[in-house]
Design an enzyme around this catalytic site. Structure first.
Site, PDB file in Angstrom:
ATOM      1  N   THR A   7      -6.891 -20.804   6.065  1.00  0.00           N
ATOM      2  CA  THR A   7      -7.872 -21.895   6.126  1.00  0.00           C
ATOM      3  C   THR A   7      -9.306 -21.392   6.308  1.00  0.00           C
ATOM      4  O   THR A   7     -10.241 -22.181   6.346  1.00  0.00           O
ATOM      5  CB  THR A   7      -7.523 -22.894   7.254  1.00  0.00           C
ATOM      6  OG1 THR A   7      -7.375 -22.166   8.472  1.00  0.00           O
ATOM      7  CG2 THR A   7      -6.239 -23.631   6.946  1.00  0.00           C
ATOM      8  N   GLY A   8      -9.488 -20.072   6.389  1.00  0.00           N
ATOM      9  CA  GLY A   8     -10.845 -19.508   6.432  1.00  0.00           C
ATOM     10  C   GLY A   8     -11.435 -19.452   5.032  1.00  0.00           C
ATOM     11  O   GLY A   8     -10.727 -19.627   4.039  1.00  0.00           O
ATOM     12  N   LYS A  51      -2.516 -25.678  12.528  1.00  0.00           N
ATOM     13  CA  LYS A  51      -2.631 -26.421  11.272  1.00  0.00           C
ATOM     14  C   LYS A  51      -1.304 -26.503  10.513  1.00  0.00           C
ATOM     15  O   LYS A  51      -1.274 -26.828   9.335  1.00  0.00           O
ATOM     16  CB  LYS A  51      -3.727 -25.806  10.385  1.00  0.00           C
ATOM     17  CG  LYS A  51      -5.112 -25.956  11.028  1.00  0.00           C
ATOM     18  CD  LYS A  51      -6.247 -25.632  10.089  1.00  0.00           C
ATOM     19  CE  LYS A  51      -7.581 -25.862  10.814  1.00  0.00           C
ATOM     20  NZ  LYS A  51      -8.730 -25.383  10.066  1.00  0.00           N
ATOM     21  N   ILE A  54      -7.083  -7.008   5.109  1.00  0.00           N
ATOM     22  CA  ILE A  54      -8.377  -6.938   4.413  1.00  0.00           C
ATOM     23  C   ILE A  54      -9.537  -6.814   5.406  1.00  0.00           C
ATOM     24  O   ILE A  54     -10.519  -6.141   5.136  1.00  0.00           O
ATOM     25  CB  ILE A  54      -8.590  -8.228   3.563  1.00  0.00           C
ATOM     26  CG1 ILE A  54      -7.413  -8.458   2.606  1.00  0.00           C
ATOM     27  CG2 ILE A  54      -9.916  -8.176   2.819  1.00  0.00           C
ATOM     28  CD1 ILE A  54      -7.151  -7.362   1.616  1.00  0.00           C
ATOM     29  N   GLU A  57     -12.490  -6.197   7.925  1.00  0.00           N
ATOM     30  CA  GLU A  57     -13.157  -4.966   8.315  1.00  0.00           C
ATOM     31  C   GLU A  57     -13.721  -5.082   9.718  1.00  0.00           C
ATOM     32  O   GLU A  57     -13.847  -6.172  10.264  1.00  0.00           O
ATOM     33  CB  GLU A  57     -14.226  -4.568   7.296  1.00  0.00           C
ATOM     34  CG  GLU A  57     -15.561  -5.251   7.416  1.00  0.00           C
ATOM     35  CD  GLU A  57     -16.584  -4.676   6.408  1.00  0.00           C
ATOM     36  OE1 GLU A  57     -16.641  -5.201   5.286  1.00  0.00           O
ATOM     37  OE2 GLU A  57     -17.315  -3.742   6.763  1.00  0.00           O
ATOM     38  N   TYR A  81     -12.538  -0.390  -8.427  1.00  0.00           N
ATOM     39  CA  TYR A  81     -12.715  -1.268  -9.587  1.00  0.00           C
ATOM     40  C   TYR A  81     -13.436  -0.513 -10.696  1.00  0.00           C
ATOM     41  O   TYR A  81     -13.137  -0.667 -11.875  1.00  0.00           O
ATOM     42  CB  TYR A  81     -13.525  -2.523  -9.235  1.00  0.00           C
ATOM     43  CG  TYR A  81     -13.124  -3.243  -7.972  1.00  0.00           C
ATOM     44  CD1 TYR A  81     -11.843  -3.074  -7.426  1.00  0.00           C
ATOM     45  CD2 TYR A  81     -13.996  -4.094  -7.320  1.00  0.00           C
ATOM     46  CE1 TYR A  81     -11.486  -3.729  -6.263  1.00  0.00           C
ATOM     47  CE2 TYR A  81     -13.635  -4.751  -6.153  1.00  0.00           C
ATOM     48  CZ  TYR A  81     -12.382  -4.557  -5.630  1.00  0.00           C
ATOM     49  OH  TYR A  81     -12.044  -5.206  -4.477  1.00  0.00           O
ATOM     50  N   GLU A 120     -13.335  10.247  -0.528  1.00  0.00           N
ATOM     51  CA  GLU A 120     -14.726  10.255  -0.088  1.00  0.00           C
ATOM     52  C   GLU A 120     -14.867  11.153   1.125  1.00  0.00           C
ATOM     53  O   GLU A 120     -13.871  11.668   1.653  1.00  0.00           O
ATOM     54  CB  GLU A 120     -15.212   8.833   0.207  1.00  0.00           C
ATOM     55  CG  GLU A 120     -14.503   8.155   1.357  1.00  0.00           C
ATOM     56  CD  GLU A 120     -14.871   6.670   1.494  1.00  0.00           C
ATOM     57  OE1 GLU A 120     -15.185   6.013   0.485  1.00  0.00           O
ATOM     58  OE2 GLU A 120     -14.824   6.169   2.625  1.00  0.00           O
ATOM     59  N   HIS A 150     -18.433   2.907   5.338  1.00  0.00           N
ATOM     60  CA  HIS A 150     -17.076   2.947   5.892  1.00  0.00           C
ATOM     61  C   HIS A 150     -17.099   3.692   7.222  1.00  0.00           C
ATOM     62  O   HIS A 150     -17.735   4.745   7.343  1.00  0.00           O
ATOM     63  CB  HIS A 150     -16.127   3.689   4.950  1.00  0.00           C
ATOM     64  CG  HIS A 150     -15.848   2.944   3.683  1.00  0.00           C
ATOM     65  ND1 HIS A 150     -15.478   3.580   2.524  1.00  0.00           N
ATOM     66  CD2 HIS A 150     -15.893   1.630   3.395  1.00  0.00           C
ATOM     67  CE1 HIS A 150     -15.296   2.675   1.575  1.00  0.00           C
ATOM     68  NE2 HIS A 150     -15.545   1.491   2.077  1.00  0.00           N
TER      69      HIS A 150
END
Lengths: 287, 381
Positions: free
Chosen positions: A17-18, A43, A97, A99, A160, A210, A248
């Site tokens: 719901t975010g 909810k 996901i 961070e 990507y 990296e 990062h």
């Protein structure tokens, strides 16, 4: 085939719901991912705009909808609890996901998840995709193409970029995974290299590393000893100054170690070609 | 985040870790006053700065009288150590050292745990010890749900000491260090050297603590100890707006989404003969105001001759980026050329919105970078 996720993946979105949770639940669903449930405590019983049932707990999502994979969008202070909740509910793959999660929280949550037999990807990662089958993450599905190159990366958008170039050159992907940019995250190079080596439908592997830490050096050694499929590498941060965190949390050259140069040398010493720019990767992987 | 030795030692004291007594002073008269109150005729004056190698730089000196205390303090205060000006010193009681050891807790990326690192080779550069004589380093990975039970603390202490009297002091010290590490979300707690005195007391002579930036939000006491350099202040301001920013000094200002792509953009600018002005990751949200703030930040650097915006849309949607850019350039009248590369989620909508503007548009990364490098050079004459 693919690794970790496929047509049998049944996803529960923790924090549906975010704003981000809701947006990406819709994106994943329209990509073809079986988004079977969402959770937000309090909810339960409601449905999202896309008619995904919302539950109060992950356990209910597993019992009622058969969820086997979870993706976490909850804010950083609640991530440790969310990972443990998913693992406790019997979820086998947890993708985080969010961070900015405190490191000791990740250490504890990952340890708990392992104890419950669950695998963790992230946090601070873009998730993963098995093109044409399932997307569990925030990746733009349209740039991916079904195929046989496996992709492992510490970055989001740089993944990507590499995938975009692979797709342009006609090299589709079996599965692409962003492992996350924090110092401590779940699945990493060696576990994933092994999975790709064992996956009959993966015939080559792109690895995007990296600065910071020495996981690339260890991966180079592992590739030399155990991986027979062609691997090509790109390492970001050759121009990064020492002792500065490059976005990062894990991308930092500290006490003079963790430089791009050391990593590139380790791969070259292991006979693994290193691209100077992302667009060279498809050619380095061969025909 | 880093704190000073005296602040680390305050934490040590609060957590029952015995340390050599010391007082922090900002001028030499206070140093003398502190010395007069001490029982120790010999003291060490130590610069308090956020960098290592203080001793080599002359920032740590012994004094044996109030005159010497004043002289040494005057020498050290105001001194520059690796770009840090010394504005505080610690006057620490002298200790009769019988032997020196190394002990630390640190986050280990590979075992994905907090690791206890110990060595009987104390007072030395631990990385050098690890490289030259790895067998002299002991490592114990800590289970986050078990912590350090008594047996484990004892086992660890026996790696450092043979004498049970010392083990009995070291074991709770190890447990307390770990408790401090976890409760304060540290990324490093280090005592180098940990010493045994002539009267067989185990004592921390030096102390170093670094903290996990991701966890500062739950430690207001640490937030109050944040002492940024000018550059860190700019980075911190940027962070409060949702950016990761590092100044580099070149001419091509970069705005990129994603840390990896931002680094790759810098690297490629260099590869194509240009100089990146900065690292700037505008992060994974799609708030148009962020783009406006990012442009302000980039253009505040007067060295910047070209701005390169490299956006690959995942969580950040290209149409939002385009909207932010158009809005930003309504507010900014600039002669500086802007190169934009948008690809990914909603890329068509984004590019469509930018049509008819003065931006240089590119589809691939190398195309955009070649253009930016070219503009940074042609603009120079």
């Amino acid at each position: 085939m693919s690794i970790l996720i496929d047509k049998n993946t049944k996803l529960v979105v923790q924090g549906i719901t975010g704003r981000d949770g809701g947006f990406h639940a819709g994106k994943m669903s329209s990509y073809g991912t079986k988004v079977v449930a969402g959770t937000t405590p309090g909810k339960g019983g409601q449905k999202t705009e896309g008619f995904v049932p919302i539950f109060n707990t992950v356990t209910e999502a597993v019992q009622n909808e058969g969820a086997n994979t979870s993706i976490i969008f909850v804010p950083a202070p609640f991530v440790k609890d969310a990972i443990m909740e998913a693992a406790d509910a019997g979820i086998s793959l947890i993708v985080c996901i969010t961070e900015g999660v405190p490191t000791v929280d990740v250490i504890a949550a990952r340890n708990y998840a392992l104890g419950k037999g669950a695998q963790l990807i992230g946090p601070n990662c873009p998730g993963l995709i098995s093109p044409g089958k399932s997307l569990v993450g925030i990746m733009p599905g349209n740039i991916f193409k079904e195929g046989s190159t496996g992709v492992i990366s510490r970055s989001g958008t740089l993944t990507y970029e590499v995938v975009y170039n692979l797709t342009l050159k006609g090299k589709g992907q079996s599965t692409a995974i962003g492992v996350g940019g924090d110092p401590v995250v779940g699945l990493y190079y060696i576990e994933l290299l092994k999975m790709f080596q064992d996956d009959p439908n993966t015939d080559s592997i792109a690895l995007i590393g990296e600065i910071g830490g020495d996981a690339e050096e260890q991966a180079a050694k592992y590739i030399k000893e155990h991986i027979t499929k062609p691997v090509a590498v790109f390492i970001a941060g050759a121009t990064a100054p020492a002792d500065k965190r490059m976005g990062h949390a894990g991308a930092i050259i500290s006490s003079g170690s963790g430089t791009a140069k050391e990593k590139i040398e380790a791969f070259e010493a292991a006979g693994v070609p290193v691209a100077k720019e992302p667009s060279q990767i498809p050619n380095l992987l061969g025909k | 985040m880093k704190i000073h030795e005296y602040q680390a030692k305050d934490f040590f004291t609060a957590y029952g870790i015995p340390t050599a007594k010391g007082v922090v002073c900002t001028d030499s008269d206070s140093c003398v006053a502190a010395y007069m109150h001490m029982k120790s005729p010999v003291v060490v004056i130590k610069a308090q700065v956020h960098t290592g190698g203080r001793g080599k730089a002359g920032g740590v000196k012994i004094a044996k009288s109030s005159i010497e205390v004043k002289e040494r303090a005057d020498e050290i205060l105001g001194m520059d150590i690796k770009g840090f000006t010394v504005d505080r010193v610690m006057v620490a009681e002298g200790v009769d050292i019988a032997s020196e050891y190394y002990i630390s807790f640190v986050v280990d990326r590979n075992t994905k745990s907090v690791v206890l690192i110990m060595s009987r080779e104390g007072g030395m550069d631990i990385e050098q010890v690890a490289a030259e004589t790895p067998d002299k380093i002991h490592r114990i990975s800590i289970d986050p749900f078990v912590g350090i039970p008594d047996f484990l603390a004892r086992k660890a202490a026996f790696m450092l000491f043979d004498d049970i009297a010392l083990v009995r002091q070291a074991a709770p010290l190890i447990q307390n260090m770990y408790k401090l590490f976890v409760e304060k979300d540290a990324s490093l707690v280090e005592i180098n050297p940990l010493v045994v005195t002539n009267d067989l007391k185990v004592l921390a002579i030096d102390g170093k603590m670094n903290f996990d930036d991701n966890a500062i939000y739950r430690h207001p006491d640490l937030e109050a100890m944040f002492e940024p350099t000018e550059e860190e202040k700019k980075e911190h301001d940027a962070k409060s707006k949702g950016f990761s920013f590092v100044h580099l000094g070149g001419e091509i200002g970069c705005m990129v989404n994603g840390a990896g792509l931002a680094m790759a953009t810098m690297d490629m600018i260099k590869l194509y003969g240009g100089e990146p002005a900065n690292f700037l990751d505008i992060g994974g949200s799609s708030n148009p105001n962020k783009v406006i703030e990012a442009m302000k930040l980039l253009l505040s650097d007067k060295e910047v001759r070209v701005v390169l915006i490299n956006i690959f849309g995942g969580i950040t949607r290209c149409d939002d980026v385009a909207r932010g850019l158009i809005e930003a350039f309504k507010q900014f009248k600039t002669e500086i050329p802007i190169v934009i590369r948008l690809t990914g989620t909603n890329e068509k909508e984004g590019r469509e919105m930018l049509k008819g503007t003065s931006f240089h548009s590119a589809q691939t990364m190398s195309e955009a970078i070649i253009k930016a490098v070219e503009l940074s050079k042609t603009d120079k004459k």
